[in-house]
Design a protein around this motif. Structure first.
Motif, PDB file in Angstrom:
ATOM      1  N   LEU A  28       0.848  -1.172  -0.092  1.00 43.38           N
ATOM      2  CA  LEU A  28      -0.053   0.133   0.047  1.00 43.38           C
ATOM      3  C   LEU A  28       0.879   1.113   0.009  1.00 43.38           C
ATOM      4  O   LEU A  28       2.020   1.380   0.615  1.00 43.38           O
ATOM      5  CB  LEU A  28      -1.023   0.134   1.171  1.00 43.38           C
ATOM      6  N   THR A  29       0.330   2.294  -0.782  1.00 46.89           N
ATOM      7  CA  THR A  29       1.097   3.659  -0.626  1.00 46.89           C
ATOM      8  C   THR A  29       0.798   4.387   0.620  1.00 46.89           C
ATOM      9  O   THR A  29      -0.536   3.872   1.139  1.00 46.89           O
ATOM     10  CB  THR A  29       0.881   4.646  -1.676  1.00 46.89           C
ATOM     11  N   LEU A  30       1.385   5.359   0.987  1.00 42.59           N
ATOM     12  CA  LEU A  30       1.220   6.104   2.196  1.00 42.59           C
ATOM     13  C   LEU A  30      -0.462   6.842   1.954  1.00 42.59           C
ATOM     14  O   LEU A  30      -1.340   6.921   3.061  1.00 42.59           O
ATOM     15  CB  LEU A  30       1.724   7.438   2.295  1.00 42.59           C
ATOM     16  N   ALA A  31      -0.821   7.278   0.805  1.00 40.78           N
ATOM     17  CA  ALA A  31      -2.339   7.602   0.614  1.00 40.78           C
ATOM     18  C   ALA A  31      -3.079   6.493   0.755  1.00 40.78           C
ATOM     19  O   ALA A  31      -4.273   6.740   1.359  1.00 40.78           O
ATOM     20  CB  ALA A  31      -2.256   8.341  -0.681  1.00 40.78           C
ATOM     21  N   GLN A  32      -3.057   5.331   0.334  1.00 39.12           N
ATOM     22  CA  GLN A  32      -3.971   4.210   0.449  1.00 39.12           C
ATOM     23  C   GLN A  32      -3.969   3.998   1.974  1.00 39.12           C
ATOM     24  O   GLN A  32      -5.031   3.669   2.399  1.00 39.12           O
ATOM     25  CB  GLN A  32      -3.481   3.064  -0.240  1.00 39.12           C
ATOM     26  N   VAL A  33      -2.970   4.036   2.730  1.00 39.60           N
ATOM     27  CA  VAL A  33      -3.136   3.621   4.057  1.00 39.60           C
ATOM     28  C   VAL A  33      -4.056   4.723   4.992  1.00 39.60           C
ATOM     29  O   VAL A  33      -4.821   4.399   5.754  1.00 39.60           O
ATOM     30  CB  VAL A  33      -1.786   3.616   4.866  1.00 39.60           C
ATOM     31  N   VAL A  34      -3.783   6.003   4.437  1.00 41.49           N
ATOM     32  CA  VAL A  34      -4.317   7.018   4.918  1.00 41.49           C
ATOM     33  C   VAL A  34      -6.151   6.987   4.846  1.00 41.49           C
ATOM     34  O   VAL A  34      -6.859   7.139   5.622  1.00 41.49           O
ATOM     35  CB  VAL A  34      -3.803   8.654   4.508  1.00 41.49           C
ATOM     36  N   THR A  35      -6.127   6.664   3.344  1.00 40.30           N
ATOM     37  CA  THR A  35      -7.681   6.426   3.093  1.00 40.30           C
ATOM     38  C   THR A  35      -8.483   5.299   3.940  1.00 40.30           C
ATOM     39  O   THR A  35      -9.456   5.529   4.197  1.00 40.30           O
ATOM     40  CB  THR A  35      -7.798   6.283   1.545  1.00 40.30           C
ATOM     41  N   ARG A  36      -7.651   4.250   4.148  1.00 36.64           N
ATOM     42  CA  ARG A  36      -8.094   3.089   4.659  1.00 36.64           C
ATOM     43  C   ARG A  36      -8.163   3.259   5.967  1.00 36.64           C
ATOM     44  O   ARG A  36      -9.152   2.688   6.658  1.00 36.64           O
ATOM     45  CB  ARG A  36      -7.411   1.911   4.091  1.00 36.64           C
TER      46      ARG A  36
END
Length: 269
Positions: A28-36
């Motif tokens: 996962l990218t940082l952005a994906q972690v933040v979203t999830r």
């Protein structure tokens, strides 16, 4: 006098939330972690980098992946699981004699968790993995456990829509209760393309009568599996696993090398 500082619960919660979102194979990218997770970007980034530093995660350019330390801990957890150790050789023998995929699973809320998965030829056709989850109402192992789980567990499960991974999955309370009643009468459960198209499984509870702690199942392609012929070996293996576990033994007579040298009997073909 030295006092112990309380554990940073909020930080622990955030770490758990972050690790829980790593449920795929591609990172996962940082952005994906933040979203999830819903965590602030700065907090998520700080925790991710700290987890990289202690090898719980690894970073590959812009993506984070589960690290070697997590893999090591997971392996140790599996090894230390007493039931899994007691079942290991019995499951190897069942997989060898049938030629199909064998699972050991526990019930966790509305889902099962696979503690072990054995078998070679059809492994890629069975969408399961050690540590993975599946809806209990769609799998033979899950239904074998639900049948004895009690009304409270069943009512909690029925408080939400039942999962329907295939067109023939159980989707109503009436059908589920009827099937669980049949499982209680016979002590065996079936999955006829309910968890995945093209797959059939038979499962049996592992534990004291009426109070199972786990279940085993055998799965294979619909055209190759004879469910009725698998009932006896699956039930016998479940009983053998429980006997080994109750006696505190971690292996049956013989060893895996001896089992592998025995001729294979295609029970379900």
């Amino acid at each position: 006098m030295t006092t112990t500082s309380p554990a940073p619960v909020s930080m622990i919660d955030r770490i758990v939330i972050i690790l829980d979102v790593f449920d795929g194979a591609h990172g996962l990218t940082l952005a994906q972690v933040v979203t999830r997770t819903g965590l602030p970007r700065s907090s998520a980034h700080r925790i991710l980098e700290h987890l990289v530093g202690v090898h719980w995660l690894r970073r590959d350019q812009l993506r984070y992946h589960l690290g070697l330390r997590i893999m090591e801990l997971g392996t140790l957890a599996g090894y230390q699981h007493q039931l899994r150790r007691a079942a290991a050789a019995h499951l190897h023998e069942l997989a060898h004699r049938t030629g199909f995929i064998v699972h050991l699973a526990e019930l966790d809320g509305p889902e099962i968790i696979y503690l072990d998965k054995l078998g070679g030829r059809f492994a890629l056709r069975v969408p399961s993995r050690v540590g993975g989850r599946a809806p209990s109402t769609c799998t033979s192992a899950g239904k074998a456990l639900l049948a004895y789980a009690g009304e409270h567990t069943l009512e909690s499960l029925l408080s939400r829509p039942l999962p329907l991974p295939t067109p023939v999955s159980i989707g109503t309370e009436r059908r589920l209760r009827n099937e669980l009643a049949h499982i209680q009468d016979r002590g065996i459960a079936f999955d006829r393309e309910e968890s995945a198209r093209g797959l059939a499984c038979v499962g049996a509870p592992v534990g004291a009568p009426g109070a199972p702690v786990a279940a085993i199942s055998v799965c294979g392609p619909v055209g190759r599996v004879n469910l009725e012929q698998l009932v006896a070996p699956v039930r016998a293996t479940a009983q053998a696993v429980w006997a080994s576990f109750s006696a505190g033994r971690t292996a049956p007579p013989g060893n895996l090398r001896e089992i592998a040298q025995q001729p294979r009997q295609q029970v379900g073909a």
